[in-house]
Design a protein around this motif. Structure first.
Motif, short mmCIF file in Angstrom:
data_model
loop_
_atom_site.label_atom_id
_atom_site.label_comp_id
_atom_site.label_asym_id
_atom_site.label_seq_id
_atom_site.Cartn_x
_atom_site.Cartn_y
_atom_site.Cartn_z
N LEU A 1 -2.64 -4.06 -4.56
CA LEU A 1 -2.41 -4.55 -3.21
C LEU A 1 -2.23 -6.05 -3.28
CD1 LEU A 1 -4.98 -3.04 -0.72
CD2 LEU A 1 -2.53 -2.67 -0.78
N ALA B 1 -6.39 -0.40 3.83
CA ALA B 1 -5.55 -0.32 2.63
C ALA B 1 -6.38 -0.55 1.37
CB ALA B 1 -4.43 -1.36 2.71
N SER C 1 0.85 -1.19 0.00
CA SER C 1 0.00 0.00 0.00
C SER C 1 0.88 1.24 0.00
CB SER C 1 -0.91 0.01 1.23
OG SER C 1 -1.50 1.30 1.37
N GLN D 1 -6.85 2.03 -1.64
CA GLN D 1 -6.34 1.61 -2.95
C GLN D 1 -7.42 1.76 -4.01
OE1 GLN D 1 -7.26 -1.28 -4.76
NE2 GLN D 1 -5.65 -1.20 -6.32
#
Lengths: 582, 582
Positions: B291, B279, B76, B283
């Motif tokens: 990721l 994350a 990330s 993302q």
């Protein structure tokens, strides 16, 4: 519901089902079986109590009142309840963790354990949780039993060799300790043990109901008395108090309960699993009564309460004794009542006879009992047929052997569950194509001559759509759309093998539909199962997709996409595609 | 596989993916974000360390090297790694159970915990076990987080009121203790805390990156210094050592590891779940990088190793800080490196400034951070849509609240799994009937105008056939055969929604077929899925049923039963019904 009070009563007190119609012919079988098992119980009860770390007498106490109680509340008519090897070992392992300061405290812990086991089993029975026993899959039980049998066997080595070994359920420590003390073998003790093993193992071959363990006990006592072997250092059972067990009370200290709870839960599950498995096998041979898993839990729970209040320790239905009970002709739990009476007579009049009984003979009883439990055929069979179940068996076996009984059974259960979840977390998915000239669709990856097209993605998901697999499904769908060079105009979700959708799944499905529609890809759903239709309806996903986008099968979906669909047919079949339960 | 070495390297060292192409424009965002988060980290790090039972300085140490390490190994680009509330609370709860004898030993335990968490996360990453995070379903995480937030909030009451409370994670004990000590509230301390809460809560509304916690810290220090409040009994942080963290070593004592393992596992899973969830959210807004759950585990594992060797304690990606980091414009993990540098400068030159910082201000930082985590909307929503998920949420919430954090998260996971298993242990089963005049079959229980007959039982099982449900399936089948007054001559098993069969299932299916054939009932299988065909083939069940008893759909099975089947069609389609994988 037109159950009469009598039916309900019989459900809770199964004894009422057979006692009123009890026949003389039944008594014959029950008497023979009750005496046979009773005679077996004397050495086994004492041996298993020793395995549990208790004075041998508590093994006899454990087969008095608990047997009578099970006879009233249990649904199996042949199950022989009492101490068994596995539960005894678990008892020892559980109490050792609490570092009891004296034998009296050790006993209190054993009584408390029986009480907790009673509470858990009785509670599970009331809450109809009998089905949890299904969570112990066959490979797990098999691997666990083999490993436990080896651990139990090793735990008896100290009595057989008369060497000092630490109390442990970790095979590494046990093997090291045996190796270090192997020079101290007391050969006379060992000789008595071997004689015991030979009598028990080969005595059975003379006749099924030959009381081999009792003969071994008599021979052992005779040898010790005749040759004054105690002077030679042979360890004996010593004073066995005479008379019936007095009333005893478990501890009600919450901190004791908290420490004992994990092992009590393990005993409850393992004990019930062993007991119910053997009860089912025997019931299948008779079929003149019904087994009820929940009532069995209640019966075993009550028996454990009785054990805790009359100086016993946790009990359950035993494998080998139940088999003997059945073979000796038991027709009802009257056989168990007769066994209990025999033990009561022994307690009243014959305990003095056991003074010179060598511990090595009791070790021989345990060793022969567990030697048959190590199964090497099943792993070989599974190795050929189902690698995943084989791996589970071996993993449970190794974990039990190296990390201990309790860790083993829990690891086994968790493993079974994880495999189920893991499979469901990566459901099989197939891109479908049409068998040329038909309305049948099959997996493109398995058949080479199917029709498929770049502007259409037909997908089948084999499994539930839920929290553990939504990400996997989405990734796979994205990959397939990419593989079709982003020319996809329509996705047909064949949901014939989608068995369930949870809140996470419903939420995600909704997101996907909205995202795809935004990027110009239309969605149809086909062959939705009833329960899934209900869920999709509740979350308003049927609405979001549009009722004209839901089809009874892939063929109509495909026709809709090509606009050559016969509207009258769609109307005719639409109730079968969209109707949900009220 | 045509992966170049550079692609593989980038997989293990994601920093190589962005550093070579680093642009000036990225630096602008990273600098702003790095400074904003760094300023946030000073009070938060100290506050969370206090929550974890450590000296505040360890919270600052934990955001030096670990941040740099994550910047190299994490996938990330916006995740802000460091101490978070939940993990801090778990750390405190886990170490309390070991009764450390001194603050030095407490620290060693915290370092060991970080090391173990590193080991578990790194190991899980290597073994590609990132998917386990899926086992934490949304309802479980939601219920757990709400309860943990309440427990964390209550744990700060002692600092806010300056009253003596025992260290506990059991809400009953905490509430009782607060009630008993409510008379001892130190009103000046309480006043400072309230001022802190107001500044932090409403300061954020001025501007997203307004450094409200830092302002609260400054106001707190100013109040204490200006009015000499320490003389009035206000508790302050006191000496904060200056300089960088020296190298530290966790304990490698196996008995310590064994005791810490359960909590380390909990922290590893909960920490990773929290981190990966945030994350993913961030993302999804950028989409310029990917990721990878397993590489994330490796990155977090490495960061925890770093924490254990540089006097930190377990870290993970935090929810609120990551959001701030992203909003302040972070483009790469360069932002984290900048945050770390700011903390290093603080450690070198400014620790003396924190001497007069009141503990109540740190408590205010924690309280505001967790107050947003209590979610009452989701349970209301689930109550309407999915009662089973609602029950899971509430159960997890109540168990966490009353039995503690660790029990809560484990109970939640076990509950999720049990529900999955429970559902699979009672699969939906349907008796099918034909939609008149078609070759379409539907559930008789849902549609009233379907054709069915007494001599034919058409059954669909919606789910796998495996150890946990074979008994349920058999009982239902027997009941249906009985309902048809034992006139059944043929059973057609529609297997379109059977997703899997294990060794127990295969064994039982074989038994059923043999038993039914013996009692004059023939068996057909239809619509078998590929993976299930493979299993049935391996266990020779396709052979046992007979290849002429396996059909591509129910319609052919029905025609076969009525003998009006067109043999040429059977031959044409049979490969699609019986062909299995090589």
């Amino acid at each position: 519901m037109n159950k009469s009070i009598s039916t309900i009563l019989k459900g809770y007190l199964p004894i009422l089902d057979w006692l009123p119609n009890y026949k003389k012919t039944d008594l014959q079988g029950d008497l023979s079986a009750g005496l046979t098992v009773g005679i077996m119980l004397i050495p086994q009860g004492m041996a298993y109590a020793m395995l549990a770390g208790l004075e041998p007498i508590h093994g006899l106490y454990a087969v008095t009142v608990p047997l009578l109680i099970y006879a009233i509340f249990g649904t199996s008519r042949q199950l022989a309840v009492g101490p068994v090897a596995m539960v005894s070992l678990l008892t020892a392992a559980g109490i050792a963790g609490l570092n009891p300061s004296s034998p009296e405290q050790y006993l209190i812990y054993a009584l408390s354990l029986a009480f907790l086991v009673g509470l858990i089993q009785f509670g599970m029975g009331l809450m109809r949780l009998g089905f949890v026993v299904n969570f112990l899959s066959h490979p797990v039980i098999n691997g666990f039993t083999s490993a436990a049998a080896i651990i139990i066997g090793l735990s008896q080595i100290k009595h057989l060799f008369r060497i000092n070994l630490p109390n442990s359920e970790h095979i590494q420590e046990m093997l090291v300790a045996i190796w270090q003390n192997i020079g101290d073998i007391h050969w006379i003790t060992f000789g008595i043990g071997i004689i015991g093993i030979i009598i028990i193992k080969y005595g059975k071959k003379i006749h099924k109901s030959f009381p081999a363990p009792l003969i071994a006990v008599i021979v052992g006592i005779a040898l010790v008395s005749g040759f004054d072997l105690t002077a030679q250092g042979v360890k004996i059972v010593g004073d066995v108090p005479s008379g019936l067990p007095s009333f005893s009370s478990p501890s009600f200290d919450m901190s004791v309960w908290r420490s004992l709870f994990p092992i009590a839960l393990t005993i409850s599950l393992v004990g019930f699993a062993e007991s119910f498995a053997v009860a089912k096998t025997i019931q299948a041979k008779h079929k003149n009564y019904k087994l009820d898993a929940n009532q069995e839990l209640i019966g075993l729970g009550m028996a454990n309460f009785a054990a805790s209040f009359f100086k016993g320790y946790p009990v359950t239905g035993g494998f080998s004794r139940t088999a003997v009970n059945n073979e000796a002709g038991a027709k009802t739990t009257m056989a168990s009542i007769i066994s209990a009476v025999l033990i009561v007579l022994t307690l009243l009049f014959f305990t003095g006879l056991f003074y010179n009984l060598p511990s090595a003979i009791l070790a021989a009883v345990v060793l022969v009992a567990v030697s048959g439990l190590v199964d090497y055929k099943e792993p070989l069979h599974l190795w050929k047929k189902d690698k995943s179940d084989f791996a589970m068996l071996i993993a449970t076996f190794l974990i039990t052997l190296t990390l201990g009984i309790e860790t083993g059974i829990i690891a086994g259960m968790v493993l079974s569950l994880l495999v189920v979840i893991y499979r469901a977390s990566k459901p099989h998915m197939a891109q479908l194509g049409r068998v040329p000239g038909t309305s049948i669709f099959r997996n493109l990856a398995r058949f080479s001559d199917l029709e498929s097209r770049k502007d259409l993605l037909m997908v089948r998901i084999d499994g539930p759509i839920y929290f553990a697999n939504v990400e996997y499904i989405k990734n796979k769908l994205d990959k397939w759309i990419e593989e079709k060079e982003d020319k996809v105009k329509m996705i047909v979700f064949n949901m014939e093998s989608v068995t369930n959708i949870d809140s996470t799944g419903a939420h995600e499905l909704n997101e996907w539909i909205l995202t795809w529609r935004k990027s110009g890809i239309d969605i149809c759903l086909s062959s939705i199962k009833g329960p899934v239709r209900d869920v999709l309806n509740r979350w308003a996903i049927l609405e979001c997709v549009g009722s004209d986008h839901i089809f009874i099968d892939d063929n109509y979906a495909l026709s809709y996409f090509d606009k050559d669909v016969d509207q009258s047919l769609i109307e005719k079949y639409s109730p079968y595609a969209t109707q949900t339960n009220k």
